[in-house]
Design a protein around this motif. Structure first.
Motif, PDB file in Angstrom:
ATOM      1  N   GLY A  37      -0.580   2.951  -7.012  1.00  0.00           N
ATOM      2  CA  GLY A  37      -0.418   2.011  -5.895  1.00  0.00           C
ATOM      3  C   GLY A  37       0.365   2.641  -4.760  1.00  0.00           C
ATOM      4  N   GLY A 240      -2.433  -5.477  -3.036  1.00  0.00           N
ATOM      5  CA  GLY A 240      -3.329  -4.474  -2.456  1.00  0.00           C
ATOM      6  C   GLY A 240      -4.444  -5.061  -1.586  1.00  0.00           C
ATOM      7  N   ALA A 279      -3.784  -2.757  -7.689  1.00  0.00           N
ATOM      8  CA  ALA A 279      -3.909  -2.503  -6.257  1.00  0.00           C
ATOM      9  C   ALA A 279      -5.073  -1.522  -6.046  1.00  0.00           C
ATOM     10  CB  ALA A 279      -2.601  -1.949  -5.713  1.00  0.00           C
TER      11      ALA A 279
HETATM   12  O1  RIB Z   1       0.499  -3.473  -0.990  1.00  0.00           O
HETATM   13  C1  RIB Z   1       0.584  -3.339  -2.370  1.00  0.00           C
HETATM   14  C2  RIB Z   1       1.513  -2.222  -2.748  1.00  0.00           C
HETATM   15  O2  RIB Z   1       2.815  -2.549  -2.336  1.00  0.00           O
HETATM   16  C3  RIB Z   1       1.606  -1.974  -4.221  1.00  0.00           C
HETATM   17  O3  RIB Z   1       0.644  -1.084  -4.678  1.00  0.00           O
HETATM   18  C4  RIB Z   1       3.039  -1.485  -4.394  1.00  0.00           C
HETATM   19  O4  RIB Z   1       3.129  -0.148  -4.726  1.00  0.00           O
HETATM   20  C5  RIB Z   1       3.726  -1.788  -3.067  1.00  0.00           C
HETATM   21  O5  RIB Z   1       3.946  -0.684  -2.356  1.00  0.00           O
END
Ligand code: RIB
Length: 408
Positions: A37, A240, A279
């Motif tokens: 992620g 995500g 994500a």
């Molecule tokens: O936008 C989602 C992401 O936000 C996740 O994958 C996590 O790592 C955070 O950074």
């Protein structure tokens, strides 16, 4: 034109729980999934899965090799990715049974992006190239300033919001992609509508994309305002989804598509992403997005729109004399801007055009079914300007009201 994404790479520890844990509460879960992620990595993968070439720059830690592998496997160019002697950034994510999330971030390697490294990476890019940025790495302000000097097109997603955002000069940004909460926080306004007005006034050259969750999304620049409704899906995990939207937005922008088409594809992609876990793993590729859109079109899943159409129609019919957008907006429970876009989307007409058409239809009906005089009819449907009504009636029915009545 090249696309560079300077962003974070995280390892996500995702715990599924019934509800997001409250302060002082302890919850137990037996479901832990470890996913790749980080907003940066997710967005690069989304750009690549949407079919565009993207370079990813950022730092991965000693435990982050699998992230580099994943980027490569997805066709992301990792020439500029740097390995550092630190723990990789990671996120502790709670996902509730409703699909909502709550994220706790340990930045690790993502905070090791130095100004020297930034200068080296930017040497590989030139005026007109696109740079995508989020707010999950060190020295974002510095990257923006250097990229602006180079005349690059800066696409900024200020997530996650924190005090660093107040240092950013939005005059240097070409496109900002925000959700409603972020828009309100940046503008210090209370509604999305006021935030839009704020961006327009303070940063007239800035192009703004606001994602409205289940309500869809909007694109706004100084001359245009576009709305795209969301696609109706069962929400499993929203993590995500915003990154998927951003990645698709950038890829389609680079491909030269119209904003309407870009919003449609980006919304469809993020709807697919929320319907599954994780994500990066939840991001669809373009073939899946297109076939989903085809399916939706074929099945015309318009139940929702039909209900809305009926509510709009009923309101206009019942208030034909003094119907107005603000009134309709308060009945539907949305802002006027949002409602205006909704009406356009569902009926294909602006609110004032819709009202005009309805008034003509009612007048035509009364001409044929009652003995009311033309003046009385005009008065009953709320036209103050008689000659204007006669003009639009003739345009629509090819006859003035009296000639039309003779058709009885
Ligand atoms: O936008 C989602 C992401 O936000 C996740 O994958 C996590 O790592 C955070 O950074």
């Amino acid at each position: 034109m090249k696309i560079l994404n300077f962003g974070s790479c995280n390892i996500d520890f995702v715990y599924s729980i019934d509800h997001i844990v409250n302060p002082g509460e302890t919850e137990r879960t037996s479901t832990l999934n470890i996913f790749p992620g980080g907003k940066g990595l997710n967005q690069s993968i989304a750009v690549a899965r949407a079919g565009a070439k993207v370079y990813h720059a950022g730092c991965i830690g000693t435990d982050g090799e699998m992230l580099k592998q994943l980027l490569e496997d997805n066709g992301v160019d990792v020439t500029y990715l740097k390995s550092v002697d630190a723990k990789n950034g990671h996120a502790i994510i709670q996902v509730s049974s409703e699909g909502e999330n709550s994220i706790f971030l340990y930045p690790g390697s993502n905070e090791m992006i130095t100004t020297e490294y930034i200068d080296t990476v930017l040497e590989g890019f030139e005026a007109g190239d696109i740079i995508i940025l989020q707010n999950e790495i060190s020295n974002v302000k510095y990257i923006i300033e250097r990229a602006y000097e180079k005349n690059m097109c800066i696409i900024f997603n200020p997530s996650p919001m924190n005090e660093r955002i107040s240092e950013i000069d939005f005059n240097m940004i070409s496109y900002v992609l925000v959700n409603t909460g972020e828009a309100k926080e940046i503008s210090s306004c209370e509604t999305a509508e006021e935030s839009i007005a704020f961006f327009r006034e303070r940063f007239p050259e800035l192009k703004v994309v606001i994602t409205l969750g289940k309500k869809g999304c909007m694109y706004i620049d100084k001359d245009n305002e576009l709305y795209q409704s969301s696609f109706n899906v069962k929400v499993v995990d929203t993590t995500g989804a915003g990154d998927t939207f951003t990645g698709y937005f950038v890829a389609e922008l680079a491909a030269g598509n119209s904003y309407a088409e870009i919003l449609k594809l980006a919304s469809a992609a993020s709807s697919i992403a929320v319907s599954r876990n994780g994500a990066a793993p939840s991001i669809p590729d373009m073939a899946e997005v297109k076939s989903t859109l085809k399916y939706i079109k074929a099945n015309k899943d318009n139940g929702k729109n039909e209900i809305l159409l009926e509510r709009i129609d009923t309101y206009v019919q019942q208030n034909i004399k003094d119907a107005n957008l603000a009134d309709l907006a308060s009945i539907l429970g949305y802002s006027s801007v949002y409602t205006g876009n909704l009406v356009k989307n569902v009926t294909g007409l602006t609110f004032s055009k819709l009202l005009q058409c309805k008034r003509c239809e009612i007048a035509a009906d009364k001409l044929l079914t009652t003995d009311m005089s033309v003046e009385e009819i005009i008065e009953s449907i709320g036209y103050e300007n008689e000659s204007f009504f006669r003009k639009i009636f003739k345009e629509r029915y090819g006859a003035n009201p009296l000639e039309y009545r003779k058709r009885k």
